[in-house]
Design a protein around this motif. Sequence first.
Motif, PDB file in Angstrom:
ATOM      1  N   LEU A 159      -8.156  -5.228   5.205  1.00 13.35           N
ATOM      2  CA  LEU A 159      -6.585  -4.903   4.875  1.00 13.35           C
ATOM      3  C   LEU A 159      -6.312  -5.057   4.022  1.00 13.35           C
ATOM      4  O   LEU A 159      -6.498  -5.902   3.395  1.00 13.35           O
ATOM      5  N   ILE A 160      -5.875  -4.168   2.536  1.00  9.95           N
ATOM      6  CA  ILE A 160      -5.646  -4.564   1.261  1.00  9.95           C
ATOM      7  C   ILE A 160      -4.337  -4.490   1.270  1.00  9.95           C
ATOM      8  O   ILE A 160      -3.622  -3.800   1.296  1.00  9.95           O
ATOM      9  N   THR A 161      -3.427  -5.476   0.451  1.00 13.26           N
ATOM     10  CA  THR A 161      -2.343  -5.688   0.237  1.00 13.26           C
ATOM     11  C   THR A 161      -2.311  -5.214  -0.871  1.00 13.26           C
ATOM     12  O   THR A 161      -2.659  -6.448  -2.295  1.00 13.26           O
ATOM     13  N   VAL A 162      -1.710  -4.237  -2.112  1.00 14.42           N
ATOM     14  CA  VAL A 162      -1.190  -3.816  -3.375  1.00 14.42           C
ATOM     15  C   VAL A 162       0.377  -5.075  -3.149  1.00 14.42           C
ATOM     16  O   VAL A 162       1.510  -4.983  -3.055  1.00 14.42           O
ATOM     17  N   TYR A 163       0.400  -5.767  -4.838  1.00  7.59           N
ATOM     18  CA  TYR A 163       1.805  -6.333  -4.810  1.00  7.59           C
ATOM     19  C   TYR A 163       2.519  -6.438  -5.779  1.00  7.59           C
ATOM     20  O   TYR A 163       2.214  -5.261  -6.973  1.00  7.59           O
ATOM     21  N   ALA A 218       5.222  -1.681  -5.384  1.00  9.61           N
ATOM     22  CA  ALA A 218       4.739  -1.680  -5.015  1.00  9.61           C
ATOM     23  C   ALA A 218       3.910  -0.531  -4.430  1.00  9.61           C
ATOM     24  O   ALA A 218       1.860   0.106  -4.212  1.00  9.61           O
ATOM     25  N   ILE A 219       4.763   0.501  -4.125  1.00  8.90           N
ATOM     26  CA  ILE A 219       3.437   1.707  -3.430  1.00  8.90           C
ATOM     27  C   ILE A 219       3.059   2.960  -5.006  1.00  8.90           C
ATOM     28  O   ILE A 219       1.999   2.918  -4.347  1.00  8.90           O
ATOM     29  N   ILE A 274      -0.174   3.108   6.450  1.00  6.82           N
ATOM     30  CA  ILE A 274       0.750   3.013   4.993  1.00  6.82           C
ATOM     31  C   ILE A 274       1.679   1.786   5.219  1.00  6.82           C
ATOM     32  O   ILE A 274       2.666   2.370   6.046  1.00  6.82           O
ATOM     33  N   GLU A 275       1.814   0.814   5.050  1.00  5.15           N
ATOM     34  CA  GLU A 275       3.054   0.503   5.402  1.00  5.15           C
ATOM     35  C   GLU A 275       3.377  -0.433   4.135  1.00  5.15           C
ATOM     36  O   GLU A 275       2.606  -0.647   3.436  1.00  5.15           O
ATOM     37  N   CYS A 276       5.396  -0.735   4.383  1.00  4.84           N
ATOM     38  CA  CYS A 276       5.301  -1.133   2.452  1.00  4.84           C
ATOM     39  C   CYS A 276       6.425  -2.213   3.356  1.00  4.84           C
ATOM     40  O   CYS A 276       7.159  -2.354   4.221  1.00  4.84           O
ATOM     41  N   ARG A 307       5.304  -5.003  -1.392  1.00  8.25           N
ATOM     42  CA  ARG A 307       4.053  -5.244  -0.780  1.00  8.25           C
ATOM     43  C   ARG A 307       3.953  -4.269  -0.211  1.00  8.25           C
ATOM     44  O   ARG A 307       4.818  -3.061   0.211  1.00  8.25           O
ATOM     45  N   CYS A 308       2.858  -3.256  -0.471  1.00  3.33           N
ATOM     46  CA  CYS A 308       2.292  -1.911   0.280  1.00  3.33           C
ATOM     47  C   CYS A 308       0.484  -2.291   0.717  1.00  3.33           C
ATOM     48  O   CYS A 308       0.155  -2.494   0.167  1.00  3.33           O
ATOM     49  N   MET A 309       0.787  -2.209   1.731  1.00  2.00           N
ATOM     50  CA  MET A 309      -0.151  -2.652   2.675  1.00  2.00           C
ATOM     51  C   MET A 309      -1.111  -1.391   3.297  1.00  2.00           C
ATOM     52  O   MET A 309      -0.342  -0.626   4.022  1.00  2.00           O
ATOM     53  N   LEU A 310      -2.616  -1.508   2.975  1.00  4.27           N
ATOM     54  CA  LEU A 310      -3.308  -0.256   3.103  1.00  4.27           C
ATOM     55  C   LEU A 310      -4.528  -1.074   4.117  1.00  4.27           C
ATOM     56  O   LEU A 310      -5.523  -1.566   3.505  1.00  4.27           O
TER      57      LEU A 310
END
Length: 443
Positions: free
Chosen positions: A216-220, A235-236, A270-272, A283-286
Motif C-alpha cells: 500500500l502506497i499512500t501519497v499525501y 494527492a492524485i 486506486i482510492e482517494c 490522500r491517494c492510496m495505491l
Amino acid sequence: MNGSEQNLIEALKEIADELYPNMIFFAQKLVQTPSISGTEGKLADLDIAEMQKLGYDEVFRDAQGNIVGVVNGTEPGPTIMYNSHMDHVSPGDPANWLGYDPYGGEIDVCAVDTRDKKPDQAECIHGRGASDVKCGEAVQIYTGGLLLKLREKGFPLKGRFLFTGVVQEEPAEMVGMLHLLDQTFPAKGLTYDAMVSSEATSLKIYCGHRGRVEMLITVYGRTSHGSAPWLGVNAIYKALPLITRIKDELYPSLPSDPELGQASVSLNIIECSPGALSIVPDRCMLSLDRRTLPGETAASAIAQIQKIIDDLAAQDPEFRADVAVKSAVETSYTGLSYEAAKDMDPWKISPDHGFVQAAAAALEALGQKVEYGYWDFGTDASKTCGIDRKPTIGYSPMQEQYAHTPYDKCRTDFMKTALEGNAAIYLNATLQGPETYKKVEWK
C-alpha cells in the motif's frame, strides 16, 4: 519391476477401482457445500466424517478449524503431508455459469482442455471449488483410505500419511497453514518431512511458484475546495509520476527466472480521500500486487518503491508518500483471529531433488506420463517450502485454467488417475533414504 512390486501396483489399482464411486460422490458433496473463506465449518464436518468412515487412525480439528487425518504405517519412516485448503472464492454472478448451478456438483460429459491443450470431451464435476480444490481434496482424503486398505491386505506401509485441510487459504495470508504448522503440530507432537499439495496441476508434478507481496502506497496532499484547486495539493496528481515510474522503469527492470518467469508489479486499486466531489483529495492510496522470485523479499520489494519515493521527494518539495506491506485481520469459523501480513514467499524445488525424483518414479511405475510445471498463482506451499524449506510438490487432477472461473470443473478420469498416483508417490517416497527429504535450496 519385481513380483512384489507388481503385486502392490495391481492391488493399488484394484482398490482405486473399488473406492472410485464413493470418492466421486464425496467430491460432489464437497462442491455442493459452500465454504467461502471464514465459513468452512460444514465442509470440515464432512471431511472429518468421511475420514472416520474410511477408518483413519486419528482425526481431529484444531482451534482454528483446520483438520488433520492420520494413517500410521506398519514400520517407522518419514511423514508425508497431503494438503488441501477448504475455502473457495465467491461464485460471482450465477448467470455466468452457462446453466450450471455453482453449488450443484453436477456431473456430465463436456468439452475440456487436455494436457496438450487440444479440445476434448470428458466427464466432469461442475461447480465452485471443483478445480480449486475440492476434487483434489476428495482424492487426497481417499488416498488415505487406499493406503488403509493396502495395510489391511498385509502390505507393509512405512512412515505416516497425514491429510491436512486448512482454512482461509484464498485471502493469501496463509493463516490456516501457519497456525497448523507453527501451533497445532508442535502441540500434538507432529512433524512432517515433505508435502504434496492438491492445487491444480493437470496431473503434472509442479515444482514452485512466485511469491506475492501486497503493498500500500499512500501519497499525501492538502485539501481545498474543489472550486479553488490552486489552494490545495491534489494527492492524485502527485501520485501520477510515481505510477509512471513504477510502470515504465521498475516493472521492466525486474528479474526473471527460467522456470517461474518474470517478477511483476501490478497497480490494481486506486482510492482517494476524502473522496468527495467538492474537495481536493489529500490522500491517494495505491494497492500494488508484486510477484517475487527466489532471492527477493518483501523488504527488497518495499525498498525499490521507497527509492522512487525518495527520488520524487528530492525533485518536488510538495511530494510526500510512504509504502508498507498490507495486512488484514482474518477470523476463522471457530472465532480465532489473526492479523497477518499479505506476504507469501516464492519457492521452487529442482526436478532433480530426491523427493521429486521419488514422485516421478512412482508415477512412471504406474504408466503415467511425467511432466513438470509451475503455478502462475500462489499457494500455501509458500510456508512449507518457501519458509520451512521442506520438499514440496503439487500433484492434482484439477486444471489451473478453470480455477476462479464460471467454468469451474474437474475431470473424473483425472481424479481416478490422481488417486492411484498419490498413493504410489507415498509408497515410493517413504521407501527412500534421508537424502530424499533434505532441505530445499535455491540461488
